[in-house]
Design a protein around this motif. Structure first.
Motif, PDB file in Angstrom:
ATOM      1  N   UNK A 130      83.842   9.628  57.848  1.00 39.66           N
ATOM      2  CA  UNK A 130      84.800   8.622  57.368  1.00 39.66           C
ATOM      3  C   UNK A 130      84.689   7.332  58.188  1.00 39.66           C
ATOM      4  N   UNK A 131      84.511   7.480  59.508  1.00 44.16           N
ATOM      5  CA  UNK A 131      84.360   6.312  60.359  1.00 44.16           C
ATOM      6  C   UNK A 131      83.057   5.581  60.031  1.00 44.16           C
ATOM      7  N   UNK A 132      82.001   6.361  59.696  1.00 42.35           N
ATOM      8  CA  UNK A 132      80.729   5.765  59.337  1.00 42.35           C
ATOM      9  C   UNK A 132      80.866   4.877  58.110  1.00 42.35           C
ATOM     10  N   UNK A 133      81.583   5.402  57.095  1.00 39.85           N
ATOM     11  CA  UNK A 133      81.797   4.636  55.865  1.00 39.85           C
ATOM     12  C   UNK A 133      82.542   3.347  56.163  1.00 39.85           C
ATOM     13  N   UNK A 134      83.588   3.435  56.989  1.00 39.99           N
ATOM     14  CA  UNK A 134      84.357   2.246  57.349  1.00 39.99           C
ATOM     15  C   UNK A 134      83.510   1.240  58.103  1.00 39.99           C
ATOM     16  N   UNK A 135      82.615   1.728  58.957  1.00 43.62           N
ATOM     17  CA  UNK A 135      81.753   0.831  59.721  1.00 43.62           C
ATOM     18  C   UNK A 135      80.769   0.109  58.807  1.00 43.62           C
ATOM     19  N   UNK A 136      80.208   0.831  57.829  1.00 47.55           N
ATOM     20  CA  UNK A 136      79.275   0.206  56.875  1.00 47.55           C
ATOM     21  C   UNK A 136      79.989  -0.862  56.062  1.00 47.55           C
ATOM     22  N   UNK A 137      81.234  -0.522  55.595  1.00 51.37           N
ATOM     23  CA  UNK A 137      81.982  -1.483  54.787  1.00 51.37           C
ATOM     24  C   UNK A 137      82.301  -2.734  55.597  1.00 51.37           C
ATOM     25  N   UNK A 138      82.650  -2.566  56.860  1.00 49.77           N
ATOM     26  CA  UNK A 138      82.946  -3.717  57.710  1.00 49.77           C
ATOM     27  C   UNK A 138      81.708  -4.581  57.899  1.00 49.77           C
ATOM     28  N   UNK A 139      80.561  -3.936  58.048  1.00 53.97           N
ATOM     29  CA  UNK A 139      79.313  -4.691  58.227  1.00 53.97           C
ATOM     30  C   UNK A 139      78.984  -5.494  56.975  1.00 53.97           C
ATOM     31  N   UNK A 140      79.184  -4.859  55.792  1.00 53.14           N
ATOM     32  CA  UNK A 140      78.914  -5.558  54.528  1.00 53.14           C
ATOM     33  C   UNK A 140      79.835  -6.759  54.374  1.00 53.14           C
ATOM     34  N   UNK A 141      81.119  -6.567  54.701  1.00 54.48           N
ATOM     35  CA  UNK A 141      82.085  -7.671  54.591  1.00 54.48           C
ATOM     36  C   UNK A 141      81.704  -8.804  55.530  1.00 54.48           C
ATOM     37  N   UNK A 142      81.296  -8.450  56.756  1.00 51.17           N
ATOM     38  CA  UNK A 142      80.885  -9.487  57.707  1.00 51.17           C
ATOM     39  C   UNK A 142      79.651 -10.218  57.199  1.00 51.17           C
TER      40      UNK A 142
END
Length: 559
Positions: free
Chosen positions: A1-13
């Protein structure tokens, strides 16, 4: 779950960076493209045209001719940023609606009302146990991303908010706000929502006196006790956890620094556990401002404390602590620092060297394990040769398996404990009597009998115009009349007989648990005097039983 959140944050950035690049390229390209235009565009015109790249082609792009490469790039990247932003907005909106629907339609889940330290600790424990949790209250951090945890905004005292959290289909509702009155209102509202399967509700009450008073009113209520509605106090639960995990012995005194709520709960629980083990009284030294009056009040409220603990009180604190400890010749087996103020607890523990006798020092703190980490695993601070331990009340007592033990369960436990004491006085042994085991080791069938007897206490008392009340430091003046004992003994026999008959038991010449037969399954008039004596003993033992649990019996004038 943390991995998914990290990927989404990277995409948003990444898209955020792309938006800035698109603005810069668009501005440079437009300035070059419109350099020869008449009239020349102003700075604001260029900014306006640049922003239009994100929604529509700006007016200058409608003219024929090749475009500068920065503008050519920006005319595609800017709309891409817009499309991503729209998609993310739709995802968030749909996700929020999906979570609301999941919370409303959930079934068999747990509702936690409050996002403070207790609510967070309880939610974490429930998730570790694999439960789905709906939290009512403002989110702390980003709990929406925790798997199996859903959030509903609003005041949990409002039945509509509770329904939005699916409380009417929940297994249990915990009211964990800091305000006791709000928690009582939440528990009462949740308790009235259930239809079909009962909804259990538990309210956190920080004040032990108020908690005991609310339990007394629940015990004396006419409502069905199958639907659990109860009130819990963290200090009492924590004291039980601490002494069960690391019980004291009869060798050497126990030192209590400070009494207040946790210290008083620790003293009562210590006496309760020592009573079950039998033997000499455990010496206890209590050091606190006003300790003498406080200890006397505890002993009047719980008389068994004086029977099983040899308590010596010292009215001292602060500056008087060091000389008093230096004069004590006995080395304590355990030191409990029970001050309500964590600063006072740390000051006493770290500055009063006479406490460093080598005995374990258990320091009560409200929450967080930061102290334990700093003095322990992290090794940042010295832990006085390994004797210093921190006990976090919220984290240790904020456990569903502890909170779920309601007033009926506690009284059922007390009934069994008094049964064990009676067996020991008669010289019985576990080899002779298989029921001589701790309450936790009893079969569910035997626990059920104790629970049914406990739930019937309020009915008995109402028969004689009496009610349970919280114990106070004033002596109880209640005593049964002879005719009341006979009336309630027959009532107790009918309750016991009805309980067994409903579960398939029949009359038989001797007791046979395997065949569910018992010789006393007879109407009162046919019962032997020996059997009647057991029912009378159950009635005459009620004042002492309730006293052990922190209650007393009070007669209420008719009206």
């Amino acid at each position: 779950m943390r991995e998914t959140g990290s990927i989404r944050s990277s995409v948003m950035a990444g898209f955020g960076f792309l938006a800035l690049v698109s603005l810069a390229l668009g501005f440079m390209g437009l300035r070059t493209h419109l350099a020869a235009a008449t009239p020349a565009p102003t700075l604001l015109d260029l900014v306006y045209y640049d922003l239009q790249l994100f929604v529509i082609d700006p007016q200058p792009l409608g003219t024929p001719g090749p475009l500068p490469w920065p503008l050519e790039v920006a005319r595609f990247t800017a709309p891409a940023v817009t499309i991503y932003a729209l998609a993310e907005t739709v995802r968030l909106l749909l996700g929020a609606e999906y979570r609301r629907l999941r919370a409303r339609e959930a079934s068999g889940h747990v509702v936690v009302c409050g996002t403070g330290p207790l609510g967070q600790a309880l939610t974490q424990r429930l998730r570790e146990n694999g439960r789905t949790v709906v939290v009512i209250g403002g989110p702390a951090g980003d709990p929406q991303r925790a798997r199996g945890v859903f959030h509903v905004a609003g005041d949990a005292r409002n039945p509509q908010v509770l329904r939005a959290a699916g409380a009417h289909r929940a297994r249990v509702v915990y009211a964990c706000e800091d305000d006791a009155t709000a928690n009582v209102a939440i528990a009462a509202a949740a308790h009235g929502l259930g239809s079909g399967s009962p909804v259990s509700a538990y309210a956190y009450v920080p004040d032990p006196g108020l908690c005991s008073a609310l339990r007394a009113r629940r015990l004396g209520s006419k409502g069905p006790h199958e639907r659990r509605l109860d009130f819990f106090n963290l200090e009492e639960l924590a004291a039980r956890v601490l002494l069960l995990r690391d019980p004291v012995t009869h060798e050497g005194p126990v030192l209590l620094l400070g009494l207040r709520h946790f210290g008083a709960a620790l003293l009562v629980e210590l006496a309760r556990q020592c009573r079950l083990r039998a033997g000499a009284r455990v010496p206890v030294r209590v050091i606190a401002p006003g300790a003498t009056a406080q200890v006397e009040a505890v002993c009047r409220t719980y008389p068994f404390v004086a029977d099983h603990c040899a308590v010596t009180a010292y009215d001292a604190g602060g500056d008087g602590l060091r000389p008093l400890l230096e004069d004590m010749k006995e080395r304590p087996q355990r030191v409990y620092v029970c001050y309500g103020d964590e600063r006072d607890a740390l000051t006493a523990t770290l500055t009063v060297a006479p406490l460093w006798t080598g005995a374990p020092m258990i320091v009560r703190v409200g929450q967080r394990r930061v102290f334990a980490e700093a003095f322990g695993t992290a090794g940042l601070l010295d832990d006085v040769a390994g004797t210093l331990r921190f006990f976090a009340v919220t984290e240790e007592a904020g456990r569903p398996e502890l909170i779920d033990e309601d007033v009926i369960e506690r009284l059922a436990r007390a009934i069994h404990e008094r049964y064990l004491m009676g067996c020991a006085e008669r010289g019985e042994t576990p080899e002779q009597n298989e029921s001589m085991v701790p309450y936790e080791a009893l079969t569910e069938a035997k626990k059920g009998q104790n629970r049914d007897q406990a739930a019937h206490i309020g009915i008995k008392l109402r028969m004689i115009g009496a009610v349970p009340a919280p114990s106070t430091d004033a002596p109880s003046t209640f005593a049964f009349e002879d005719d009341e004992i006979e009336l309630l003994a027959e009532l107790e026999h009918r309750r016991w007989m009805s309980y067994l008959l409903d579960r398939g038991w029949t009359h038989g010449p001797t007791r046979d648990d395997a065949r569910k037969q018992h010789p006393d399954l007879l109407d009162w008039e046919y019962l032997s005097e020996e059997a009647r004596g057991k029912d009378r003993a159950a009635v005459t033992g009620l004042p002492a039983l309730l006293e052990d649990a922190g209650f007393r019996i009070v007669r209420v004038p008719p009206g």
